[in-house]
Design an enzyme around this catalytic site. Sequence first.
Site, PDB file in Angstrom:
ATOM      1  NE  ARG A 272       4.128   1.477  -2.110  1.00 35.18           N
ATOM      2  CZ  ARG A 272       5.157   1.284  -1.296  1.00 35.18           C
ATOM      3  NH1 ARG A 272       6.274   1.924  -1.511  1.00 35.18           N
ATOM      4  NH2 ARG A 272       5.082   0.469  -0.277  1.00 35.18           N
TER       5      ARG A 272
ATOM      6  CD1 TRP B 152      -2.235  -4.390  -4.325  1.00 39.01           C
ATOM      7  CD2 TRP B 152      -2.078  -6.008  -2.794  1.00 39.01           C
ATOM      8  NE1 TRP B 152      -1.953  -5.565  -4.970  1.00 39.01           N
ATOM      9  CE2 TRP B 152      -1.852  -6.567  -4.061  1.00 39.01           C
ATOM     10  CE3 TRP B 152      -2.022  -6.843  -1.674  1.00 39.01           C
ATOM     11  CZ2 TRP B 152      -1.585  -7.913  -4.252  1.00 39.01           C
ATOM     12  CZ3 TRP B 152      -1.762  -8.185  -1.870  1.00 39.01           C
ATOM     13  CH2 TRP B 152      -1.541  -8.704  -3.142  1.00 39.01           C
TER      14      TRP B 152
ATOM     15  CB  CYS C 217      -0.882   0.037   1.229  1.00 35.65           C
ATOM     16  SG  CYS C 217      -1.748  -1.506   1.522  1.00 35.65           S
TER      17      CYS C 217
ATOM     18  CD  GLU D 276      13.202 -11.137 -15.624  1.00 32.70           C
ATOM     19  OE1 GLU D 276      12.790 -11.855 -14.705  1.00 32.70           O
ATOM     20  OE2 GLU D 276      12.942  -9.915 -15.696  1.00 32.70           O
TER      21      GLU D 276
ATOM     22  CE  LYS E  27       9.479  -1.683  -8.982  1.00 33.97           C
ATOM     23  NZ  LYS E  27       9.993  -2.606 -10.003  1.00 33.97           N
TER      24      LYS E  27
ATOM     25  CD  GLU F 130       6.155  -8.960 -13.827  1.00 29.26           C
ATOM     26  OE1 GLU F 130       5.751  -8.805 -12.673  1.00 29.26           O
ATOM     27  OE2 GLU F 130       7.351  -8.805 -14.148  1.00 29.26           O
TER      28      GLU F 130
ATOM     29  CE  LYS G 293       9.747  -8.300 -15.970  1.00 33.25           C
ATOM     30  NZ  LYS G 293      10.761  -8.677 -15.065  1.00 33.25           N
TER      31      LYS G 293
ATOM     32  CG  ASN H  66       1.064   0.477   4.139  1.00 29.94           C
ATOM     33  OD1 ASN H  66      -0.079   0.704   3.777  1.00 29.94           O
ATOM     34  ND2 ASN H  66       2.132   0.943   3.510  1.00 29.94           N
ATOM     35  N   GLY H  67       0.152  -3.251   6.304  1.00 20.83           N
ATOM     36  CA  GLY H  67       0.538  -4.455   7.025  1.00 20.83           C
ATOM     37  C   GLY H  67      -0.679  -5.261   7.423  1.00 20.83           C
TER      38      GLY H  67
ATOM     39  CG  HIS I  14      13.264 -34.852 -19.099  1.00 22.46           C
ATOM     40  ND1 HIS I  14      13.629 -36.172 -19.001  1.00 22.46           N
ATOM     41  CD2 HIS I  14      14.393 -34.195 -19.472  1.00 22.46           C
ATOM     42  CE1 HIS I  14      14.911 -36.319 -19.286  1.00 22.46           C
ATOM     43  NE2 HIS I  14      15.397 -35.112 -19.582  1.00 22.46           N
TER      44      HIS I  14
HETATM   45  O1  M6R Z   1      12.075  -5.337  -4.843  1.00 22.39           O
HETATM   46  P1  M6R Z   1      12.524  -6.725  -5.114  1.00 22.39           P
HETATM   47  O2  M6R Z   1      13.608  -6.800  -6.128  1.00 22.39           O
HETATM   48  O3  M6R Z   1      12.903  -7.477  -3.862  1.00 22.39           O
HETATM   49  O4  M6R Z   1      11.258  -7.457  -5.719  1.00 22.39           O
HETATM   50  C1  M6R Z   1      11.269  -8.830  -5.984  1.00 22.39           C
HETATM   51  C2  M6R Z   1      10.078  -9.239  -6.809  1.00 22.39           C
HETATM   52  O5  M6R Z   1       8.894  -8.952  -6.139  1.00 22.39           O
HETATM   53  C3  M6R Z   1      10.063  -8.552  -8.186  1.00 22.39           C
HETATM   54  O6  M6R Z   1      11.227  -8.799  -8.913  1.00 22.39           O
HETATM   55  C4  M6R Z   1       8.850  -9.048  -9.006  1.00 22.39           C
HETATM   56  O7  M6R Z   1       9.001 -10.402  -9.330  1.00 22.39           O
HETATM   57  C5  M6R Z   1       8.649  -8.205 -10.256  1.00 22.39           C
HETATM   58  N1  M6R Z   1       7.250  -8.000 -10.470  1.00 22.39           N
HETATM   59  C6  M6R Z   1       9.205  -8.846 -11.487  1.00 22.39           C
HETATM   60  O8  M6R Z   1       9.048  -8.067 -12.624  1.00 22.39           O
END
Ligand code: M6R
Length: 589
Positions: A28, A74, A2, A467, A584, A474, A471, A100-101, A490
């Site tokens: 975020r 959130w 949040c 990776e 984020k 997501e 990308k 937050n939390g 496999h």
């Molecule tokens: O802030 P951080 O690098 O610790 O975040 C880790 C992951 O949450 C972050 O890389 C997430 O997987 C992204 N959405 C990937 O694009």
Amino acid sequence: MCGIFGYVGHQSNAAEIVLKGLKRLEYRGYDSWGIAAVGQTGARIAVKKKAGKIGGATVDDLPKSTLAFGHTRWATHGGVTDVNAHPHLDCTGTIALIHNGIFENYEQIKKKLIVRGHHFRSETDTEVAVHLIEEYARSMMFTKAVQKAFNDMKGLNAIIVTDVKNHTLIAARNGSPLVVGFGDGENFLASDAAALLPHTKQVHFLEDDEMAIIGVNAIMLFNAKTGEHLQPKKQRLTWNVRDAEKGDYPFLMLKEIYEQPGVVSDIAANAAYVQTHAAHIKKSRGAYLVGCGTASYAAVAGEYLFSKIAKRHVNVAIGSEFGYHLDFLNRDSLIVAISQSGETMDILESVKKARQKGAKILALVNVLGSTLYREADYKLMIDAGPEKGVASTKAFIGMLAHLTLLAYAVAGKTNDGVAVLTRAVVSMKKVLSDPSVRKIKKLAKKLKKSEHIYVIGRGLSYLTALESALKIKEISYIHAEGLAAGELKHGPLALVTKGTPCIAFLPDDETYGANLAGAMEMKARGGYIIGVSHKPHEVFDYYIQVPTAGEATIMPNVVVAQLLAYYLTIERGFDPDMPRNLAKSVTVK
Ligand code: M6R
């Protein structure tokens, strides 16, 4: 996850300042938002809160005031509704709170407060906190009531509270990040330092169990447990406002993708730092690279790079699994904790557990002053500048650049590391050149209706595949899977049918031949093969050229995937900066 923004000062448009602050925190991820403005002393606090995005909303309907605070939520406890959005008010409407939390013991406390006559409007854990403060404030000073309530809250929480009498914001944190900003006749508070940049660069990051009373002319700090008075540790933010804005780019993600050659050339130009950190790695007996999401793939890259370049074994764990790998940790172990935000809860927990075993912590982190930065024994800044797109791009490339340099430095060949990064810069620029981007855009048009995309690689290209798939899924919401090419037979090959898009990373290294065999296996089952390589091949149905950059070819290869994911998202009509259900930084477990 949040976002929080608060203002107290001489300007009478506090709610507007807060609204702009919340907009800077939108990246975020959130599902509802709200702002409270404290107008005339003694009057009820005015609150505007809504489910959904801020969009073109204004705060013209809130009173003129010199104190306001707001929140982007959130949802955790309680659905996404106007009523569940923060701020929450007490029964009298004279105390407001955002949070937050997760307030773990809220249910027991709520039951007791109901017996005491408190009336609840929402389904949230947060609302319990404001009624608890109201209850305590009947018999003690307001600040004490906030302190006592905060200490009663179990879990990792940050709360911000105001009332109509004191003209201050009171903030306390345990786990969830908060930073206070020092202005001139005005002061600020935010969950994220980048949101403060237009107002001030002088900040103090609240430590766990710290409480701040933020007034117009002063910010006072206390230990929330003992009440002891503390001195702020002021720091100067190094980022600029422009670094955190999208400028002429349509989306932050695209801007951040284009910044990558600059990030890597800056890292290469300042390589001298690497020796000290390489010495920590050499000295350790057992190093772990730990990260989450994209950062966990940087950790896997580190494992390959250290093995290949430095002939040194390092262990890898994803943050949420690290707790099950503690048996071999001791005082000689080194944890390299990799995180853009430095606030990812699973990383912070990993660091805590490693510390209990006596291990040392090296943070590879992008946000100065973040919790990870402060907790670490050794700090290595990624220096990618503010990354605001939810999809991590330039921070990942920065992580790879530092890990490559570290591996070369451990091998005693730092200059070779610099040379390889310089080649990666040239290659990334080529991928980002207009003809190359046009080709990737064209591919996105072709693939936009795909249900599945498979991505294969071997060695360093294996995690390029992982990776790339992350990308794509997501932000474009197309199911994508990254695979070690050798694993196809496999199982996954069963999913390849006529026209299934298969991206194959084929750099000019020892994996080329075996990787090609994987592409051929897919082709033989009808797969549509997209080859990402230094040279064309007849097996490719679509070819994207990436000039070789030795061990750093992973960087331009990832840029291809970032651009493809971005343009797939645009083609499908989604917002790449704000993917659904994601935030984020993941500051909860
Ligand atoms: O802030 P951080 O690098 O610790 O975040 C880790 C992951 O949450 C972050 O890389 C997430 O997987 C992204 N959405 C990937 O694009």
